[in-house]
Structures are given as C-alpha cells and as structure tokens.
Motif scaffolding. Structure first.
Motif, PDB file in Angstrom:
ATOM      1  N   LEU A  65       6.623 -25.598   4.356  1.00 31.02           N
ATOM      2  CA  LEU A  65       5.876 -26.988   3.885  1.00 31.02           C
ATOM      3  C   LEU A  65       6.558 -28.050   2.938  1.00 31.02           C
ATOM      4  CD1 LEU A  65       3.377 -28.336   3.654  1.00 31.02           C
ATOM      5  CD2 LEU A  65       3.412 -26.901   1.615  1.00 31.02           C
ATOM      6  N   ASN A  66       7.561 -27.750   2.559  1.00 31.46           N
ATOM      7  CA  ASN A  66       8.325 -28.884   1.845  1.00 31.46           C
ATOM      8  C   ASN A  66       9.929 -29.699   2.889  1.00 31.46           C
ATOM      9  OD1 ASN A  66       7.311 -28.981  -0.723  1.00 31.46           O
ATOM     10  ND2 ASN A  66       9.233 -27.354  -1.190  1.00 31.46           N
ATOM     11  N   ASP A  67      10.388 -28.554   3.809  1.00 30.22           N
ATOM     12  CA  ASP A  67      11.035 -28.889   4.710  1.00 30.22           C
ATOM     13  C   ASP A  67      10.092 -29.356   6.167  1.00 30.22           C
ATOM     14  OD1 ASP A  67      12.850 -28.117   3.401  1.00 30.22           O
ATOM     15  OD2 ASP A  67      13.076 -25.871   4.719  1.00 30.22           O
ATOM     16  N   VAL A  68       9.881 -29.301   6.148  1.00 29.34           N
ATOM     17  CA  VAL A  68       8.875 -30.318   7.661  1.00 29.34           C
ATOM     18  C   VAL A  68       8.081 -30.919   7.361  1.00 29.34           C
ATOM     19  CG1 VAL A  68       8.940 -27.771   8.837  1.00 29.34           C
ATOM     20  CG2 VAL A  68       6.636 -28.876   7.699  1.00 29.34           C
ATOM     21  N   ARG A  69       7.311 -31.159   6.745  1.00 29.83           N
ATOM     22  CA  ARG A  69       5.505 -32.001   5.751  1.00 29.83           C
ATOM     23  C   ARG A  69       6.862 -33.589   6.281  1.00 29.83           C
ATOM     24  NH1 ARG A  69       1.963 -31.227   0.866  1.00 29.83           N
ATOM     25  NH2 ARG A  69       4.169 -30.523   0.229  1.00 29.83           N
ATOM     26  N   PRO A  70       7.918 -34.221   5.595  1.00 30.57           N
ATOM     27  CA  PRO A  70       8.359 -35.130   5.315  1.00 30.57           C
ATOM     28  C   PRO A  70       8.717 -35.881   6.652  1.00 30.57           C
ATOM     29  CG  PRO A  70       9.577 -34.439   3.205  1.00 30.57           C
ATOM     30  CD  PRO A  70       8.848 -32.983   4.157  1.00 30.57           C
ATOM     31  N   GLY A  71       9.421 -34.461   7.684  1.00 30.37           N
ATOM     32  CA  GLY A  71       9.491 -34.841   9.071  1.00 30.37           C
ATOM     33  C   GLY A  71       8.596 -35.794  10.291  1.00 30.37           C
ATOM     34  N   TYR A  72       7.528 -34.943   9.986  1.00 29.31           N
ATOM     35  CA  TYR A  72       6.174 -34.643   9.855  1.00 29.31           C
ATOM     36  C   TYR A  72       5.789 -35.776   9.425  1.00 29.31           C
ATOM     37  CZ  TYR A  72       1.313 -34.676  11.310  1.00 29.31           C
ATOM     38  OH  TYR A  72       0.280 -34.573  12.208  1.00 29.31           O
ATOM     39  N   ARG A  76       4.396 -39.245  12.578  1.00 25.77           N
ATOM     40  CA  ARG A  76       2.721 -39.958  12.156  1.00 25.77           C
ATOM     41  C   ARG A  76       2.965 -41.690  12.715  1.00 25.77           C
ATOM     42  NH1 ARG A  76      -0.866 -40.333   9.071  1.00 25.77           N
ATOM     43  NH2 ARG A  76      -0.096 -40.119   6.997  1.00 25.77           N
ATOM     44  N   ALA A  77       4.387 -41.610  11.179  1.00 24.69           N
ATOM     45  CA  ALA A  77       4.090 -42.708  10.889  1.00 24.69           C
ATOM     46  C   ALA A  77       4.759 -43.658  12.336  1.00 24.69           C
ATOM     47  CB  ALA A  77       4.425 -43.484   9.285  1.00 24.69           C
ATOM     48  N   GLY A  78       5.072 -42.890  12.659  1.00 23.80           N
ATOM     49  CA  GLY A  78       6.727 -44.323  13.793  1.00 23.80           C
ATOM     50  C   GLY A  78       4.903 -43.957  15.112  1.00 23.80           C
ATOM     51  N   VAL A  79       4.321 -42.662  15.599  1.00 27.94           N
ATOM     52  CA  VAL A  79       3.272 -43.300  16.178  1.00 27.94           C
ATOM     53  C   VAL A  79       2.346 -44.125  15.991  1.00 27.94           C
ATOM     54  CG1 VAL A  79       1.647 -41.712  17.746  1.00 27.94           C
ATOM     55  CG2 VAL A  79       3.813 -40.526  17.632  1.00 27.94           C
ATOM     56  N   GLU A  80       2.155 -43.728  14.882  1.00 23.61           N
ATOM     57  CA  GLU A  80       0.459 -44.792  14.600  1.00 23.61           C
ATOM     58  C   GLU A  80       1.386 -46.823  14.170  1.00 23.61           C
ATOM     59  OE1 GLU A  80      -0.623 -43.076  10.815  1.00 23.61           O
ATOM     60  OE2 GLU A  80      -2.145 -42.194  11.451  1.00 23.61           O
ATOM     61  N   LYS A  81       2.895 -46.668  14.185  1.00 25.69           N
ATOM     62  CA  LYS A  81       2.806 -47.970  14.234  1.00 25.69           C
ATOM     63  C   LYS A  81       3.075 -48.086  15.415  1.00 25.69           C
ATOM     64  CE  LYS A  81       6.270 -50.456  12.286  1.00 25.69           C
ATOM     65  NZ  LYS A  81       8.031 -51.158  11.659  1.00 25.69           N
ATOM     66  N   ALA A  82       3.405 -47.300  16.435  1.00 29.53           N
ATOM     67  CA  ALA A  82       3.573 -48.139  17.853  1.00 29.53           C
ATOM     68  C   ALA A  82       1.988 -48.478  18.444  1.00 29.53           C
ATOM     69  CB  ALA A  82       4.748 -46.880  19.178  1.00 29.53           C
TER      70      ALA A  82
END
Length: 308
Positions: A65-72, A76-82
């Motif tokens: 959880l700690n490893d993948v959450r920041p990358g996810y 997600r933010a990049g997709v929403e921004k696009a």
C-alpha cells in the motif's frame, strides 16, 4: 496489473470491508474478491487477513500500500488533469463579487470546484465596481459574477439565487432613525437616499432604491457614490441614507454610521451571472459547485444567509 486492480486494492485498504468497497466502486463483491486473489497470486503472498468478522492488511499488504499509493495518485491526477484540459477546465477562471458575503461564497465555491475537478485551473477573485457590476463581465475582464439580483439582460445568463439577506438602512449616527429599533420602506420618503454612479440598469437600481414608497410617496435620490467607501462617507456625514444587505454591518462598521433593520422589506438576493456567448464547461462546473456548497450548508432548495 491493471489500474482498476490497483483501485480495488487501494479502496479495500481504506474500507477494510469487501461489501463497502464493492458499493463504492460500483462493482460486485465477487469482483473485489477475485481481483484481490489475483493480486495475491501475482505477488505470491496474502495482502489481507480476512475472517468472517474483520479484514486487515498483512505486513506485506501495508508495505505494498505504501509503495503503490503515491504512484497511483500521480497517475490519477495526471489523467484527471488531461481530461480537464480536454474539456476546457484547465484555464484560469475569473470570478467577480459585489458584496463581502458574495466574496466568501466565491471562495467556498472555488474550493468545491477544485476538489471536484482536480485538473481545473486557478480561480481568481475580483471585486466588481459598486456602480458598474456588469461592466467587467461584458468587457471580458470576468468570466462569472456573483452579484445582486435581479439581472435581466438579453446577453447575460443567470443561475439560481445563492444568497438571500435581509435589508438594513445605513444612516448617520446623528440621524433620528439611529435611535429606532427598526424602520419601514415608507420611511425612505422622510429623507434623501444616496444613489449610485454608473451604468447600472434602471430596474436593478429601482429594486435597491425604490422610486416610491409602498404608500405612494416619492423617494428623493441624491448624490452619486462610485465606491462603498464613498457611499459610507456620505452617509456618515449626514448627506443621506442608503439601504444595504444586513451582512454588510459586519464588514463595514464605521463610528459615524448606524445600521437600522427594516421591519418589512423584501430580501436582497445574489446569484451567478455570465455572458451567454461565452458559456463554457468551466462556467457550468463552477456554477454547479456553488449550488453544491449551498445544498451542503443549507439543504436542498435553500439559499445562504451566512456562508460558513
């Protein structure tokens, strides 16, 4: 490993409940269970300890959880921004206001707008001139205005009423009205009413400063204030009186001005206004956010009298 698989894992890590995770993601509980089992097979160990009574992350699950959450979250933010850029949300939005409470409402709506649309552009706040509230909108200096109603112009569109506030009468502390607990609209004929300078529509000014009282007596308009401070300076000097929204008492306290409640007077109402020719998805999204703020604070079908 698909993005949806990670979304299911991260949501289950928050909820620690298969049923709530399924409801939140609008999938079946079997889909959640199947996805977690597939992830555990890929990783080679259990990510959750689950019994009939509880669900908990294993030590490996916590590390994962700690490893993948920041990358996810970055993805997600990049997709929403696009997506926001593709929908026209990424540009800055310039929003004007005509009263202090309207300004606060804009700030609350801006927070809701950015929260519901993470890729949206900045919201810039601007105070509209007292005597020309629609001018900056028509000149393209503003995208939206949270201003006083009514507004009935063929080139402008309006949203629902967002703020409704009672009226008070601003008078000099030396004025006889200052010693009264309340005044009536008929009392406007007993003194001069300070008017506003600027190209405001006649119907808008008549709503704020009626030409006649309910009993038919004429109301004398004098002077022309161009700013709020000019208006209060004239009132404080005893040059006339002026009706204002009651919330302005908190923001414009002056030692030589008293505010007397009206016993009977229609409220002053405020809502969003924008140019019909330049309506965009940003404007509709911001208007929706402002309505949501009112709904959350006051309930469906209600308006703000004091935004918090």
């Amino acid at each position: 490993m698909e993005r949806r698989d990670l979304e299911i894992f991260l949501t289950l890590a928050e909820e620690l409940h298969f049923g709530r995770t399924a409801q939140r993601l609008f999938v079946s509980q079997a889909r959640v269970s199947q996805t977690i089992k597939q992830l555990e097979r890929q990783i080679g160990t259990a990510l959750f300890d689950r019994t009939s009574r509880r669900v908990e992350l294993t030590p490996v699950g916590r590390d994962f959880l700690n490893d993948v959450r920041p990358g996810y979250e970055l993805i997600r933010a990049g997709v929403e921004k696009a997506v926001a850029a593709g929908r026209g949300l990424a540009e800055p939005l310039r929003v004007g206001f005509t009263s202090p409470l309207a300004g606060e409402m804009v700030l609350f709506a801006a927070s809701a707008y950015r929260e519901s649309h993470p890729g949206a552009g900045e919201v810039a706040l601007h105070e509209a001139p007292l005597g020309d509230p629609l001018g900056p909108l028509r000149r393209g200096e503003l995208d939206l205005l949270l201003g006083q109603f009514p507004v009935s112009e063929p080139d402008l569109r309006t949203g629902p009423v967002l703020i409704s506030d009672s009226r008070v009468l601003a008078v000099s502390t030396r004025h006889p009205f200052a010693r009264r607990e309340s005044v009536r609209l008929d009392d406007l004929a007993r003194d001069k009413v300070i008017s506003l300078s600027g190209p405001v529509p006649d119907y808008w000014l008549d709503h704020l400063l009626p030409r006649t009282t309910p009993d038919g007596s004429p109301v004398e308009r004098v002077g022309e204030a161009t700013t709020r401070q000019e208006l209060l300076a004239l009132v404080g000097a005893g040059r006339g009186v002026h009706p204002v929204a009651s919330h302005e008492v908190r923001y414009y306290a002056r030692p030589n001005v008293a505010y007397v409640p009206f016993a009977e007077a229609p409220p002053l109402e405020y809502g969003l206004v924008w140019r019909a020719a330049t309506e965009t998805v940003r404007i509709r999204a911001f208007a929706g956010a402002a309505e949501e703020v009112v709904r959350q604070q006051n309930g469906p079908g209600q308006v703000c009298s004091e935004c918090r």
